[in-house]
Each structure stands twice: as structure tokens, then as C-alpha cells.
Design an enzyme around this catalytic site. Structure first.
Site: not given
Ligand code: HPA
Length: 234
Positions: A20, A24, A43, A87, A90, A204, A217
Site C-alpha cells: 500500500g 515500502r 502522484r 499484495r 499490514s 496491530d 517492522r
Molecule cells: N483496519 C484496517 N486495515 C488495517 C488495519 C486495521 O485495523 N491494520 C492494518 N491495516
């Protein structure tokens, strides 16, 4: 050249990794590719092409969310002829047995809406990963000893969700993690007869509130990039 990608036709490889975050993409290209060359900066959505073990690879940022990924994946497929799109990104863990740093390999992804919802109309299409890529990624991940989960994820339209009841239903139905792009990538790949996969790192956790410290990370995301590259060329 397309509206959003400035590369010449031969500057994009048949295999494309899509994080994304454009930075990265830069980090992964500098870390894992040989002779990485900047091929797009329209962009600020950086893209690089180089080689990995002698194989040509492009790493192109997708931006966040399905509408953004959809633009880049469409142009990569229809103008540049990308065949394999993976893809890397995270996700937020949703099950108690899914821990921070674990890798998730998504078989399928549920959505409320995606850019394709409008024309699927009453059909609840189930986007699914390419099985060959998926099984190769599982083998690569197991060989590394990375804690890996394979199953369904949820591609949400919102990072700051206001509907805890939806998360609750996803958890009840075994969804491993939430992110914001995979379902559209799988749908586009199916539409155009290409191969797609999402290899994700849990950054997370929705239930515990735990989050990956920023200094951890790189190493964790590195495992995910290697798994994606090994799967692509297995
Ligand atoms: N929500 C949506 N997308 C994400 C999250 C999340 O908690 N963590 C990493 N990508």
C-alpha cells in the site's frame, strides 16, 4: 504510460508486488531487488523494477483502500500485461490465536462493498486467491519458520470503523484479520485471468490493542516480501 503510471510499456515486469505504502515499495526494492530502477513516480506512488534471483519483478505502491488499488491493478493488468500480482501489506488481527508479527495468507476476502459491487448487483461474489501461489507461499513461509495463518480475511472500506457489531460477526465467522485492498485485487485478477495473492503481516490487533513497534517492522515485513517473491517464482 497510463493515466496513473508513467512507466514505458517494457518497464513493468510480469510479476508485480503491491504494497500500500509507496515508501515500502522503495524499501523493498532497495532491500530485495538487484538493479532496482524507479519506473513510476506519478502522484508519488513509487514503482520500481529490478530482478530477484534473476527474475524480473516490479514493486508498485497501490495506495490505501480498494478504489486506489483498483486503479493501479487495472492499469498494470490491462496496459502493462501483469500476470502475477501479490499484495504485501499490514493487517489488523481479529482472532485470539493470531499474534502481532504473524503472517496471514488470504484464501478469500469478505467485503461490504468493493469497486465491483455495483455490477455484481445481487451476487455476493467470493473473491479467492490463486491456489498455486497460495500453496507456494504456505511452503515458503513454513520453510522460514514464520508463524502463518491461512484463511479468510476482511477487506474493509474504513480504517476508523464505527460498527463494532460488524467486527464481532467477522470474528464469529473465523475471519483472521482486516485490511483494505485484497478483495478487489482478487476480483480483478479473476476477471482478467491473472494470478493474485495477499501476504500480510499482522501490525496491530483489534481485540488486544497491541501494535507492532516501529523498529520491529522492517524485519517482520522483510519475511513477508521474501515469502511473496518465493511464491511468485516457485
Ligand atoms: N483496519 C484496517 N486495515 C488495517 C488495519 C486495521 O485495523 N491494520 C492494518 N491495516
Amino acid at each position: 504510460m497510463t493515466v496513473h503510471i508513467g512507466a514505458a510499456p517494457d518497464q513493468i515486469a510480469e510479476t508485480v508486488l503491491m504494497p500500500g505504502d509507496p515508501y515500502r515499495a522503495k524499501w523493498a526494492a532497495e532491500t530485495f531487488l538487484e538493479n532496482a530502477e524507479l519506473v513510476n513516480e506519478v502522484r508519488g506512488m513509487l514503482g520500481f523494477t529490478g530482478t530477484w534471483n534473476g527474475n524480473r519483478v516490479t514493486i508498485q505502491g497501490s495506495g490505501m483502500g480498494m478504489p486506489s488499488l483498483s486503479i493501479y491493478a487495472n492499469e498494470l493488468i490491462t496496459t502493462y500485461g501483469a500476470q502475477t500480482l501479490i499484495r504485501i501489506g499490514s493487517c489488523g488481527g481479529m482472532q485470539p490465536h493470531v499474534g502481532i508479527r504473524d503472517v496471514i495468507i488470504a484464501m478469500t476476502s469478505s467485503t461490504i462493498t468493493s469497486p465491483s459491487t455495483g455490477f455484481f448487483k445481487e451476487i455476493n461474489y467470493a473473491p479467492c486467491a490463486d491456489y498455486g501461489l497460495l500453496s507456494a507461499a504456505v511452503r515458503a513461509s513454513e520453510a522460514k519458520g514464520t508463524k502463518t495463518h491461512v484463511g479468510g480475511i476482511y477487506s474493509s472500506d474504513v480504517f476508523y470503523a464505527e460498527r463494532p457489531d460488524l467486527d464481532e460477526q467477522m470474528v464469529r465467522h473465523g475471519i483472521l484479520a482486516v485490511e483494505m485492498e485484497a478483495a478487489e485485487l482478487y476480483t480483478l485478477a479473476a476477471r482478467h485471468g491473472r494470478r493474485a495473492l495477499a501476504v500480510l503481516t499482522v501490525s496491530d490487533h483489534l481485540q488486544t490493542g497491541e501494535a507492532l513497534p516501529s523498529e520491529d517492522r522492517e524485519k517482520t515485513f522483510g519475511d513477508m516480501v521474501e515469502i511473496a517473491l518465493e511464491a511468485a517464482f516457485a
